[in-house]
Design a protein around this motif. Structure first.
Motif, PDB file in Angstrom:
ATOM      1  N   TYR A 157     -12.882   5.020   3.852  1.00  0.00           N
ATOM      2  CA  TYR A 157     -12.062   6.201   4.137  1.00  0.00           C
ATOM      3  C   TYR A 157     -12.380   7.322   3.148  1.00  0.00           C
ATOM      4  O   TYR A 157     -12.541   8.482   3.549  1.00  0.00           O
ATOM      5  N   CYS A 205      -5.834   1.497   6.471  1.00  0.00           N
ATOM      6  CA  CYS A 205      -4.739   0.750   5.854  1.00  0.00           C
ATOM      7  C   CYS A 205      -4.525  -0.579   6.570  1.00  0.00           C
ATOM      8  O   CYS A 205      -4.330  -1.627   5.933  1.00  0.00           O
ATOM      9  N   SER A 219      -7.220  -2.864   5.558  1.00  0.00           N
ATOM     10  CA  SER A 219      -7.016  -3.303   4.176  1.00  0.00           C
ATOM     11  C   SER A 219      -5.955  -4.395   4.086  1.00  0.00           C
ATOM     12  O   SER A 219      -6.125  -5.389   3.368  1.00  0.00           O
ATOM     13  N   ALA A 273      -8.949   7.832  -1.883  1.00  0.00           N
ATOM     14  CA  ALA A 273      -8.337   6.515  -1.705  1.00  0.00           C
ATOM     15  C   ALA A 273      -8.822   5.605  -2.819  1.00  0.00           C
ATOM     16  O   ALA A 273      -9.871   5.837  -3.427  1.00  0.00           O
ATOM     17  N   ARG A 297      -7.822   1.353  -4.666  1.00  0.00           N
ATOM     18  CA  ARG A 297      -7.245   0.030  -4.404  1.00  0.00           C
ATOM     19  C   ARG A 297      -5.736   0.145  -4.187  1.00  0.00           C
ATOM     20  O   ARG A 297      -4.989   0.444  -5.081  1.00  0.00           O
ATOM     21  N   TRP A 304      -4.099   2.347  -2.211  1.00  0.00           N
ATOM     22  CA  TRP A 304      -3.508   3.655  -1.926  1.00  0.00           C
ATOM     23  C   TRP A 304      -4.476   4.558  -1.153  1.00  0.00           C
ATOM     24  O   TRP A 304      -5.692   4.399  -1.218  1.00  0.00           O
ATOM     25  N   PHE A 305      -3.889   5.526  -0.414  1.00  0.00           N
ATOM     26  CA  PHE A 305      -4.640   6.520   0.343  1.00  0.00           C
ATOM     27  C   PHE A 305      -3.961   7.880   0.166  1.00  0.00           C
ATOM     28  O   PHE A 305      -2.742   7.952  -0.021  1.00  0.00           O
ATOM     29  N   CYS A 352     -10.783   1.040   1.903  1.00  0.00           N
ATOM     30  CA  CYS A 352     -10.427   2.200   1.074  1.00  0.00           C
ATOM     31  C   CYS A 352     -11.651   3.052   0.784  1.00  0.00           C
ATOM     32  O   CYS A 352     -11.622   4.282   0.932  1.00  0.00           O
ATOM     33  N   ILE A 359       0.846  -1.188   0.000  1.00  0.00           N
ATOM     34  CA  ILE A 359       0.000   0.000   0.000  1.00  0.00           C
ATOM     35  C   ILE A 359       0.882   1.239   0.000  1.00  0.00           C
ATOM     36  O   ILE A 359       1.941   1.255   0.656  1.00  0.00           O
TER      37      ILE A 359
END
Length: 372
Positions: A324, A310, A313, A274, A276, A278-279, A321, A150
């Motif tokens: 968030y 995270c 996830s 956010a 798949r 990543w944020f 995700c 991530i």
């Protein structure tokens, strides 16, 4: 190739908070373009931050850092002067921080909890692979490679990493902030932040630790006042002519001791915040107008919230995700409503381009939120 579960671009308050909450349970790489945090504006921390710092196990140590208590706000807005104190706030008072020292402190906690800090460094490329991301990094000794399941963009308003991953950045205005630091010969004892509106924008000032003071002016980047604030001495001279803030600066004996700096201060939202693997956190997720005094609190909150999402996830929760991103969009909607209200309350300079733009945004926000 170095293997990490989470890579975080940006070691400011949002990135460091995400790192210090994830590092006890996951292998975390924290990157930043600066070896040490720079002196910058954005030092107000509201009382509610006490709960966030407590949730992260930082509260007791924060109290030992010696930041300056903030007991409320005094504003000259809409033609009247008003004070809002924190005496009835269940969380107590807020703080005016030594911002660079605060950021170093957060970095140190992230490292103590197990995060690996690499600086100066940034992410050059991010390629999605079956089990995460293959990344090319520009580090202090040249390019290197890493793999992470991530990635988190905590790189500020530019949201460079999030945009590389397909997010869209929606900027809502052209607000900029010109600011200087200086010192008070006679520090005021009231512990208040000061805000004062004027024809071309609005002013802010606060006393900081060690008799330091920040003085800032906010206007739009394309207006003449934005060019004037770059001139050495202009900020202090212009503020001295204000009815209320001018009197405060005179009584405190304020003397600017830095060259004027200019920084972006616009409202903006990353859509989505956010996706798949990543944020985006802090200003990379949503950027607040400084009038809200919520920028630093938002950095801490989204850093913690993204760390929790995270963690879920990584444990296999496919809804983390989206949950968030939905929360960030909800925060932005509430923020826009409050900002429209406060800008709409100042009606003294209806012919000024700065205020005309804010009133149009306020009217549009009203149309969007008014019941049918």
């Amino acid at each position: 190739m170095q293997q990490f579960e989470v890579l975080i671009q940006g070691a400011g308050p949002a990135g460091a908070c995400a790192a210090l909450n994830l590092a006890p349970h996951h292998r975390v790489l924290l990157l930043d373009r600066q070896v040490q945090p720079l002196r910058r504006i954005g030092e107000s921390l509201p009382p509610a931050a006490r709960r966030l710092l407590g949730d992260m196990g930082l509260w007791e140590d924060f109290l030992l850092q010696g930041h300056t208590p903030c007991h409320g706000n005094r504003s000259v807005w809409g033609g009247t002067a008003a004070e809002q104190d924190f005496l009835r706030d269940l969380d107590g008072h807020g703080w005016h921080l030594d911002r660079a020292r605060f950021e170093r402190w957060l970095r140190q906690h992230a490292i103590r909890r197990g995060a690996v800090l690499l600086a100066p460094a940034h992410t050059d490329t991010a390629i999605r692979v079956a089990d995460g991301w293959q990344l090319t990094l520009q580090g202090p000794h040249g390019p290197c490679h890493a793999h992470a399941r991530i990635v988190i963009d905590a790189g500020g308003r530019a949201a460079t990493l999030a945009r590389k991953l397909g997010a869209i950045r929606q900027q809502q205005d052209r607000l900029v902030c010109g600011w200087v630091h200086g010192h008070d010969e006679h520090a005021p004892a009231d512990g208040l932040s000061r805000i004062e509106a004027c024809e071309d924008g609005w002013w802010y000032s606060a006393a900081l630790p060690h008799r330091q003071r920040v003085l800032a002016f906010h206007t739009d980047a394309d207006l003449p006042a934005a060019r004037q604030m770059r001139t050495p001495g202009w900020l202090a001279a212009a503020a001295a002519r204000l009815p209320e803030l001018g009197a405060l600066l005179c009584s405190s004996g304020f003397v600017a001791d830095t060259t004027p700096a200019l920084t972006a201060a616009h409202s903006a939202l990353t859509m989505p915040a956010a996706g798949r693997g990543w944020f985006a956190v802090g200003d990379a997720a949503l950027s607040f107008d400084p009038l809200s005094s919520q920028g630093l609190f938002n950095a801490l909150y989204t850093g913690l919230a993204a760390a929790e999402a995270c963690d879920r996830s990584l444990a296999g929760d496919i809804t983390a995700c989206q949950g968030y991103a939905t929360e960030v969009a909800r925060i932005m909607q509430a923020y826009q409503q409050h900002l429209a209200y406060w800008y709409g309350a100042e009606q003294r300079w209806t012919g000024s381009p700065f205020w005309q733009r804010r009133h149009r945004l306020a009217a549009l926000q009203y149309e969007v939120t008014a019941p049918a």
